[in-house]
Scaffold this motif. Sequence first.
Motif, short mmCIF file in Angstrom:
data_model
loop_
_atom_site.label_atom_id
_atom_site.label_comp_id
_atom_site.label_asym_id
_atom_site.label_seq_id
_atom_site.Cartn_x
_atom_site.Cartn_y
_atom_site.Cartn_z
N ALA A 13 0.81 -1.13 0.05
CA ALA A 13 -0.12 0.05 0.04
C ALA A 13 0.81 1.17 0.06
O ALA A 13 2.11 1.06 0.37
N SER A 14 0.38 2.36 -0.41
CA SER A 14 1.05 3.56 -0.33
C SER A 14 0.79 4.28 1.03
O SER A 14 -0.03 3.98 1.64
N ALA A 15 1.77 5.13 1.30
CA ALA A 15 1.59 6.02 2.60
C ALA A 15 0.54 7.04 2.55
O ALA A 15 -0.06 7.08 3.77
N ASP A 16 -0.03 7.37 1.62
CA ASP A 16 -1.33 8.36 1.42
C ASP A 16 -2.73 7.56 1.43
O ASP A 16 -3.49 8.07 1.20
N ARG A 17 -2.46 6.17 1.34
CA ARG A 17 -3.69 5.11 1.30
C ARG A 17 -4.60 5.59 2.63
O ARG A 17 -4.27 5.37 3.74
N PRO A 18 -5.86 5.65 2.60
CA PRO A 18 -6.77 5.71 3.53
C PRO A 18 -6.68 4.53 4.59
O PRO A 18 -6.71 3.37 3.95
N LEU A 19 -6.66 4.86 5.84
CA LEU A 19 -6.43 3.41 6.61
C LEU A 19 -7.72 2.50 6.56
O LEU A 19 -7.44 1.21 6.69
N THR A 20 -8.83 3.07 6.40
CA THR A 20 -10.08 2.40 6.39
C THR A 20 -9.95 1.30 5.15
O THR A 20 -10.68 0.23 5.41
N GLU A 21 -9.34 1.63 4.10
CA GLU A 21 -9.26 0.52 3.00
C GLU A 21 -8.51 -0.65 3.33
O GLU A 21 -8.62 -1.66 2.65
N LEU A 22 -7.51 -0.50 4.53
CA LEU A 22 -7.01 -1.75 4.84
C LEU A 22 -7.47 -2.86 5.66
O LEU A 22 -7.15 -3.76 5.64
N VAL A 23 -8.90 -2.44 6.20
CA VAL A 23 -9.93 -3.35 6.93
C VAL A 23 -10.05 -4.55 6.26
O VAL A 23 -9.78 -5.53 6.82
N PRO A 24 -10.38 -4.57 4.99
CA PRO A 24 -10.94 -5.79 4.25
C PRO A 24 -9.55 -6.48 3.84
O PRO A 24 -9.43 -7.76 3.77
N VAL A 25 -8.42 -5.80 3.63
CA VAL A 25 -7.29 -6.53 3.44
C VAL A 25 -6.75 -7.39 4.57
O VAL A 25 -6.37 -8.61 4.46
N PHE A 26 -6.90 -7.18 5.73
CA PHE A 26 -6.52 -7.72 7.03
C PHE A 26 -7.59 -8.75 7.33
O PHE A 26 -7.32 -9.95 7.76
N SER A 27 -8.72 -8.20 7.14
CA SER A 27 -10.10 -9.33 7.90
C SER A 27 -10.28 -10.29 6.93
O SER A 27 -10.59 -11.26 7.25
N GLU A 28 -10.33 -9.91 5.54
CA GLU A 28 -10.89 -11.02 4.46
C GLU A 28 -9.69 -11.59 3.71
O GLU A 28 -9.58 -12.54 3.40
N GLY A 29 -8.56 -10.84 3.75
CA GLY A 29 -7.36 -11.20 2.62
C GLY A 29 -6.53 -12.10 3.49
O GLY A 29 -5.56 -12.54 2.86
N GLY A 30 -6.56 -12.39 4.84
CA GLY A 30 -5.68 -12.97 5.54
C GLY A 30 -4.24 -12.78 5.77
O GLY A 30 -3.24 -13.35 5.95
N HIS A 31 -4.20 -11.27 5.56
CA HIS A 31 -2.92 -10.47 5.59
C HIS A 31 -2.53 -10.21 6.94
O HIS A 31 -3.54 -9.84 7.83
N ARG A 32 -1.41 -10.35 7.34
CA ARG A 32 -1.05 -9.92 8.84
C ARG A 32 -0.02 -8.77 8.75
O ARG A 32 0.13 -7.83 9.96
N HIS A 33 0.46 -8.79 7.65
CA HIS A 33 1.69 -7.65 7.64
C HIS A 33 1.52 -6.84 6.31
O HIS A 33 1.33 -7.67 5.24
N LEU A 34 1.54 -5.46 6.15
CA LEU A 34 1.58 -4.82 4.77
C LEU A 34 2.42 -4.01 4.63
O LEU A 34 2.62 -2.73 5.39
N PRO A 35 3.58 -4.15 3.89
CA PRO A 35 4.78 -3.13 3.76
C PRO A 35 4.04 -1.88 2.95
O PRO A 35 3.21 -1.74 2.02
N ILE A 36 4.43 -0.49 3.30
CA ILE A 36 4.26 0.55 2.77
C ILE A 36 5.45 1.11 1.90
O ILE A 36 6.45 1.09 2.48
N ILE A 37 4.99 1.46 0.76
CA ILE A 37 5.94 2.09 -0.36
C ILE A 37 5.79 3.35 -0.80
O ILE A 37 4.66 3.86 -0.77
N ASP A 38 6.88 3.82 -1.33
CA ASP A 38 6.82 5.28 -1.87
C ASP A 38 6.25 4.94 -3.59
O ASP A 38 6.18 3.78 -4.02
N ALA A 39 6.32 6.00 -4.31
CA ALA A 39 5.82 6.01 -5.52
C ALA A 39 7.20 5.35 -6.49
O ALA A 39 6.74 4.54 -7.59
N GLU A 40 8.45 5.05 -5.99
CA GLU A 40 9.33 4.18 -6.89
C GLU A 40 9.60 2.92 -6.06
O GLU A 40 10.64 2.26 -6.29
#
Length: 396
Positions: free
Chosen positions: A347-374
């Motif tokens: 995910a990008s640093a400026d992504r709304p935090l609320t959009e990560l809820v389904p990623v963690f709750s439904e996608g089975g992810h536990r860690h999400l690296p945050i990257i910049d444009a490059e």
Amino acid sequence: MPFATPRRPAWRRALHGLLHTLWPELLLSLRALWPAAQTIDAREKWRACIGAALGILIAGVGATWLSPGGGDHALATALVAPLGASAVLVFVVPSSQLAQPWSVIGGNTLSALVGVACAIWVPHAALGAALAVGLSIALMLALRCLHPPGGASALLMVLMGSHDFGVALQPVLLDSALMVAAGLLYNNLTRRRWPHVHHPAPAEPGGARLTSRDLDAALAHYNQVLDISREDLQDLMQYAEAAAYQRTMGELRCADVMTRDPVTARAEMPLRQAWALIRQHRVKALPVVDRQHHLVGIVTVSDFMRQVDMDVHEGVNFRLRALLRQMHRPTPRHTVGEIMTRQVRVASADRPLTELVPVFSEGGHRHLPIIDAERRLVGIVTQSDLIRAMDAAVRG
């Protein structure tokens, strides 16, 4: 000597004071008489207007063509006035329970039959009109086809002095059927699902804040006819709940909660060194980066555990100890690049935090690296980070 200003009588002073006090309240009351703006955009307004016009056109042309004699001169007898109100419901509020096909056809037709019966058997016109409207409403409620224009259909039969039950079939039933056909075609072509089919409420998970039982209890307590289906009402409340949640969470972004400069690994790093980093920093995942700090993968505790063959006869404990002994050899066989996960959800640093809820709750992810444009690693968000942020938002 200046002239003295004549003093106003006491009653005029009292009246002036009363008007001065009541005038703001009066203005507010007058403003309240003006209805609030509709919560639909211009496109939806035009869609409804065009649909209603087309509905009347189809019903008028079809009823005239199917009526005996035909021709434009027969329009007055082939088209009943309450159909205009039906068009408003079918095309402006297609989600309403009052605008469904059975409501349109059954409500108009059955009410017309009641109206004819009252015109025949009740000698007093005013009493017949009152009974026609009241009895038609009772019948529509009993048969689940409540349709406001139905009351007008019943009243129209009495006012016309109609003694022919066939009028309820033609033009009333015919007009209503043509209106329903127009609604089915136009509403669905313009992406308005119609009719709204009633479905039994699905069972909600135990953690849901609002359940179907709660909604049923509220509707029973309200005890009034709502111009919206139960399913749409539930959807509306869920949207409102989501909006409230969004407002509560505010404008939190990933950058606000992420762990900056997380511990990382390199693809060529020996497994024993990566395992030592995991234990030293008490983390469960290490983002894997290259020399330019670009994200190339992630290695987790689960990746280490997958190196253990769960089906061997020696048992899990034996295989795990063997793996650890192998990682601590002077010349280990394995590196991080051999076991890491290369396809990483980011995910990008400026992504709304609320959009990560389904990623963690439904996608089975536990860690999400945050990257910049490059695609350089700038941080990491874990489930714990998300839960802490949500708890702080709710408490705050």
